[in-house]
Every structure is written in structure tokens, then in C-alpha cells.
Design a protein around this motif. Structure first.
Motif, PDB file in Angstrom:
ATOM      1  N   UNK A 166     -45.257 -26.270 -23.035  1.00 17.84           N
ATOM      2  CA  UNK A 166     -44.458 -25.864 -21.884  1.00 17.84           C
ATOM      3  C   UNK A 166     -43.210 -25.142 -22.378  1.00 17.84           C
ATOM      4  N   UNK A 167     -43.021 -23.923 -21.904  1.00 19.83           N
ATOM      5  CA  UNK A 167     -41.916 -23.065 -22.344  1.00 19.83           C
ATOM      6  C   UNK A 167     -41.058 -22.700 -21.144  1.00 19.83           C
ATOM      7  N   UNK A 168     -39.766 -22.975 -21.233  1.00 21.66           N
ATOM      8  CA  UNK A 168     -38.809 -22.535 -20.219  1.00 21.66           C
ATOM      9  C   UNK A 168     -38.232 -21.188 -20.632  1.00 21.66           C
ATOM     10  N   UNK A 169     -38.221 -20.253 -19.709  1.00 21.95           N
ATOM     11  CA  UNK A 169     -37.558 -18.970 -19.953  1.00 21.95           C
ATOM     12  C   UNK A 169     -36.328 -18.860 -19.063  1.00 21.95           C
ATOM     13  N   UNK A 170     -35.188 -18.641 -19.707  1.00 23.52           N
ATOM     14  CA  UNK A 170     -33.920 -18.396 -19.022  1.00 23.52           C
ATOM     15  C   UNK A 170     -33.530 -16.950 -19.290  1.00 23.52           C
ATOM     16  N   UNK A 171     -32.956 -16.295 -18.307  1.00 26.49           N
ATOM     17  CA  UNK A 171     -32.493 -14.935 -18.556  1.00 26.49           C
ATOM     18  C   UNK A 171     -31.331 -14.582 -17.635  1.00 26.49           C
ATOM     19  N   UNK A 205     -44.296 -10.300 -17.871  1.00 28.48           N
ATOM     20  CA  UNK A 205     -43.748 -11.184 -16.852  1.00 28.48           C
ATOM     21  C   UNK A 205     -42.230 -11.163 -16.940  1.00 28.48           C
ATOM     22  N   UNK A 206     -41.618 -10.580 -15.922  1.00 29.05           N
ATOM     23  CA  UNK A 206     -40.165 -10.457 -15.862  1.00 29.05           C
ATOM     24  C   UNK A 206     -39.632 -11.625 -15.042  1.00 29.05           C
ATOM     25  N   UNK A 207     -38.732 -12.381 -15.635  1.00 30.70           N
ATOM     26  CA  UNK A 207     -38.173 -13.547 -14.962  1.00 30.70           C
ATOM     27  C   UNK A 207     -36.923 -13.165 -14.179  1.00 30.70           C
ATOM     28  N   UNK A 208     -36.712 -13.773 -13.013  1.00 26.16           N
ATOM     29  CA  UNK A 208     -35.459 -13.542 -12.285  1.00 26.16           C
ATOM     30  C   UNK A 208     -34.272 -14.168 -12.998  1.00 26.16           C
ATOM     31  N   UNK A 209     -33.089 -13.837 -12.515  1.00 23.51           N
ATOM     32  CA  UNK A 209     -31.858 -14.294 -13.142  1.00 23.51           C
ATOM     33  C   UNK A 209     -31.597 -15.766 -12.880  1.00 23.51           C
ATOM     34  N   UNK A 233     -56.478 -20.902 -26.364  1.00 23.78           N
ATOM     35  CA  UNK A 233     -57.791 -20.493 -25.887  1.00 23.78           C
ATOM     36  C   UNK A 233     -57.867 -20.221 -24.403  1.00 23.78           C
ATOM     37  N   UNK A 234     -56.800 -20.583 -23.660  1.00 27.55           N
ATOM     38  CA  UNK A 234     -56.815 -20.376 -22.204  1.00 27.55           C
ATOM     39  C   UNK A 234     -55.664 -19.504 -21.725  1.00 27.55           C
ATOM     40  N   UNK A 235     -54.748 -19.164 -22.606  1.00 22.00           N
ATOM     41  CA  UNK A 235     -53.680 -18.242 -22.247  1.00 22.00           C
ATOM     42  C   UNK A 235     -52.502 -18.892 -21.554  1.00 22.00           C
ATOM     43  N   UNK A 236     -51.743 -18.053 -20.829  1.00 16.86           N
ATOM     44  CA  UNK A 236     -50.452 -18.447 -20.270  1.00 16.86           C
ATOM     45  C   UNK A 236     -50.515 -18.461 -18.743  1.00 16.86           C
ATOM     46  N   UNK A 237     -49.991 -19.521 -18.163  1.00 15.16           N
ATOM     47  CA  UNK A 237     -49.795 -19.626 -16.707  1.00 15.16           C
ATOM     48  C   UNK A 237     -48.307 -19.740 -16.463  1.00 15.16           C
ATOM     49  N   UNK A 238     -47.775 -18.949 -15.507  1.00 11.25           N
ATOM     50  CA  UNK A 238     -46.335 -18.874 -15.318  1.00 11.25           C
ATOM     51  C   UNK A 238     -45.944 -19.285 -13.894  1.00 11.25           C
ATOM     52  N   UNK A 239     -44.799 -19.973 -13.805  1.00 14.42           N
ATOM     53  CA  UNK A 239     -44.228 -20.384 -12.519  1.00 14.42           C
ATOM     54  C   UNK A 239     -42.765 -19.943 -12.481  1.00 14.42           C
ATOM     55  N   UNK A 240     -42.314 -19.479 -11.318  1.00 14.36           N
ATOM     56  CA  UNK A 240     -40.895 -19.201 -11.104  1.00 14.36           C
ATOM     57  C   UNK A 240     -40.325 -20.365 -10.309  1.00 14.36           C
ATOM     58  N   UNK A 241     -39.208 -20.933 -10.819  1.00 10.89           N
ATOM     59  CA  UNK A 241     -38.669 -22.182 -10.282  1.00 10.89           C
ATOM     60  C   UNK A 241     -37.224 -21.958  -9.853  1.00 10.89           C
ATOM     61  N   UNK A 242     -36.875 -22.294  -8.605  1.00 18.73           N
ATOM     62  CA  UNK A 242     -35.466 -22.181  -8.203  1.00 18.73           C
ATOM     63  C   UNK A 242     -34.609 -23.250  -8.859  1.00 18.73           C
ATOM     64  N   UNK A 243     -33.356 -22.924  -9.096  1.00 15.31           N
ATOM     65  CA  UNK A 243     -32.401 -23.901  -9.612  1.00 15.31           C
ATOM     66  C   UNK A 243     -32.060 -24.878  -8.503  1.00 15.31           C
ATOM     67  N   UNK A 244     -32.383 -26.144  -8.720  1.00 12.40           N
ATOM     68  CA  UNK A 244     -32.124 -27.194  -7.721  1.00 12.40           C
ATOM     69  C   UNK A 244     -31.451 -28.353  -8.433  1.00 12.40           C
ATOM     70  N   UNK A 282     -50.304 -12.974 -25.856  1.00 11.60           N
ATOM     71  CA  UNK A 282     -50.534 -13.748 -24.628  1.00 11.60           C
ATOM     72  C   UNK A 282     -49.743 -13.203 -23.461  1.00 11.60           C
ATOM     73  N   UNK A 283     -48.531 -12.734 -23.721  1.00  6.26           N
ATOM     74  CA  UNK A 283     -47.680 -12.160 -22.680  1.00  6.26           C
ATOM     75  C   UNK A 283     -46.434 -11.584 -23.333  1.00  6.26           C
ATOM     76  N   UNK A 284     -45.746 -10.731 -22.575  1.00 10.51           N
ATOM     77  CA  UNK A 284     -44.447 -10.191 -22.952  1.00 10.51           C
ATOM     78  C   UNK A 284     -43.469 -10.646 -21.877  1.00 10.51           C
ATOM     79  N   UNK A 285     -42.540 -11.508 -22.241  1.00 13.36           N
ATOM     80  CA  UNK A 285     -41.588 -12.098 -21.305  1.00 13.36           C
ATOM     81  C   UNK A 285     -40.271 -11.345 -21.370  1.00 13.36           C
ATOM     82  N   UNK A 286     -39.737 -10.960 -20.210  1.00 11.55           N
ATOM     83  CA  UNK A 286     -38.551 -10.101 -20.171  1.00 11.55           C
ATOM     84  C   UNK A 286     -37.564 -10.585 -19.113  1.00 11.55           C
ATOM     85  N   UNK A 287     -36.406  -9.928 -19.085  1.00 13.14           N
ATOM     86  CA  UNK A 287     -35.390 -10.154 -18.073  1.00 13.14           C
ATOM     87  C   UNK A 287     -34.886  -8.826 -17.543  1.00 13.14           C
TER      88      UNK A 287
END
Length: 257
Positions: free
Chosen positions: A2-7, A208-212, A244-255, A187-192
Motif C-alpha cells: 500500500x503506497x500513499x501519494x501526497x502532492x 495517474x495524476x493525484x489531486x493536491x 503480477x496484478x498491477x496497481x489499483x488507485x484510490x483518491x481519498x479526501x482529507x478527513x 506499473x504506473x507513472x504517478x504525478x502531481x
């Protein structure tokens, strides 16, 4: 894994961006939201614009908060960052090439995580210059046959957001796409940078571009329109990778409540 991306936290101490956004408080809310996650991530990737003015104080504030989470962190600079103060404050979260670019490559179990420095000092746009392309070529070559996850600040695609695309990667993009395609296991290129969630492809790999983690830009596909702020919430991304199954991504609001 599990990887968290912050940007794009754009931490500014003592004042608000556009007299509106208290980004230091937003960063503290982000940290609290991450602490509340029921499943602790294995890794945090910070895809640039950690600070607004690139001061040592901003980076010290960000570094202290991230280290308090007790989760490994890797970072690359964004166009609001400056390499030297960032390196001085967060050397444990960065890598540096012989040419001085803040690129990093780490084996995280079976996955190779590659952070690419795309910034042009004192400019909003990005580039992947011959030196960085050469570093990436050798890095991917040395990990032939391995699954690779790339993260960087500027997206290697056109998003349709005209003003933001004019501040995208203005050189080296085709060569970059060729290296991704040649490796074949990105697997993916993650950006901001765009302050919105955007998906695309580059060299056959998902982008996959992540929101701020602080404030968003409005969705507007009209030509010639400048970007403007929106009232959408602060967000971050969670990426679940299985070998072997790749990347699944979720966008999560700050709560935090």
C-alpha cells in the motif's frame, strides 16, 4: 503493498496562499487523516511542491510531520521547490544524481520505485533533459525484467487543461515515453502539479495524476483560460500494488473528524 501519494501541499508558514488557503494547517490535517487510516501504508511518495517558497523552515516543518508518521518516505521536487534547501532538509527522503538532479531509485521489496526530478529552476514548466534521460535509461536498464513504479511532479501527458499544459513537460517527453515503452514493466507513472485527479497513458503505462493535499484547480477545458481555484476538498491517493496484478488507485479526501 500500500503506497500513499501526497502532492502539492505548498506549505507556506505564517500566511495564506491567495489570502485564502492556510496550507500549513492543511498539511497538519493531512497528517492527522493519514494517522487515522485503518490500514497503515508501507511507503509514502511525495510528488513535489512540498513548500510554497522553498524555505528551510517550510521543509523542516514538512519533514518533522512526515517523520512523525514513522513510514518510509521518498520525494521529488516540484516547480515551487528548490533543490539545495530541499536536499539539505530531507536527504533521507531524496536521491541525487552526479549532475545534481534529485532523482531516486529504491528497491521496495519486489517493486522498484523510481523518482524523477522534472523541474526547471525558477520556472513553472518541466523538462526531462539529456542528463536525466541518461540516468533514467541506465536505471531502467539495470532493473530489466523488474516491475517499476515511476513518480514525478510534471505529468508526461496533455491533460486538456490549457494553461496547466503550457506549464507541463516542454522537452524530453517523447524520449521519456520511449524509455517507458522499452522497459515494458512500468506499473504506473504517478504525478502531481495539476491539482486535479487525471488519468492517461504514456509509453503504454498508466499515468495517474493525484489531486493536491491542500487546494484544487477548477475543471475547465476551454482554450486560453487561466487556471483558477476551486472549492473541492484536499485529497491524496492510495495505490495498492500486487505483484503480477498491477496497481489499483484510490483518491481519498482529507478527513480528520
Amino acid at each position: 503493498m500500500l503506497i500513499t501519494q501526497i502532492t502539492d501541499s505548498h506549505v507556506l508558514l505564517g500566511s495564506r496562499i491567495a489570502a485564502r488557503f492556510d496550507t500549513a494547517a492543511a498539511f497538519e490535517r493531512l497528517l492527522e487523516s493519514l494517522r487515522r487510516q485503518e490500514t497503515k501504508p508501507d511507503l509514502i511518495l511525495f510528488s513535489g511542491d512540498l513548500g510554497e517558497d522553498a524555505t528551510p523552515q517550510e521543509y523542516a516543518f514538512v519533514g518533522a510531520g512526515l517523520r512523525g508518521l514513522e513510514i518510509p518516505v521518498l520525494a521529488v521536487p516540484g516547480n515551487h521547490d528548490a533543490r539545495e534547501p530541499l536536499w539539505e532538509a530531507l536527504p533521507d527522503m531524496l536521491g541525487r544524481t552526479d549532475a545534481g538532479h534529485l532523482c531516486v531509485a529504491r528497491d521496495i521489496g519486489p517493486l522498484v520505485v523510481v523518482g524523477l526530478d522534472t523541474i526547471v529552476p525558477s520556472a513553472a514548466h518541466g523538462e526531462i533533459c539529456p542528463a536525466r534521460l541518461a540516468w533514467l535509461r541506465e536505471t531502467l536498464k539495470s532493473h530489466a525484467g523488474r516491475d517499476v513504479l515511476i513518480f514525478q511532479h510534471h505529468p508526461p501527458i496533455d491533460t486538456g487543461l490549457d494553461h496547466l499544459d503550457s506549464m507541463g513537460i516542454l522537452s524530453g517527453r517523447e524520449e521519456f515515453a520511449g524509455l517507458v515503452a522499452e522497459h515494458g514493466r512500468v506499473a504506473a507513472i504517478l504525478c502531481g502539479h495539476v491539482h486535479r485527479s487525471v488519468h492517461g497513458t504514456c509509453g503504454g503505462a498508466p499515468v495517474r495524476v493525484s489531486p493536491s493535499a491542500s487546494h484544487q484547480f477548477a475543471f475547465d477545458l476551454r482554450k486560453g483560460e487561466p487556471y483558477r481555484f476551486s472549492d473541492e476538498p484536499a485529497q491524496f491517493s492510495m495505490h495498492l500494488w500486487h505483484e503480477g496484478r498491477g496497481l489499483v488507485s484510490h483518491v481519498v479526501p482529507v478527513v480528520t473528524g
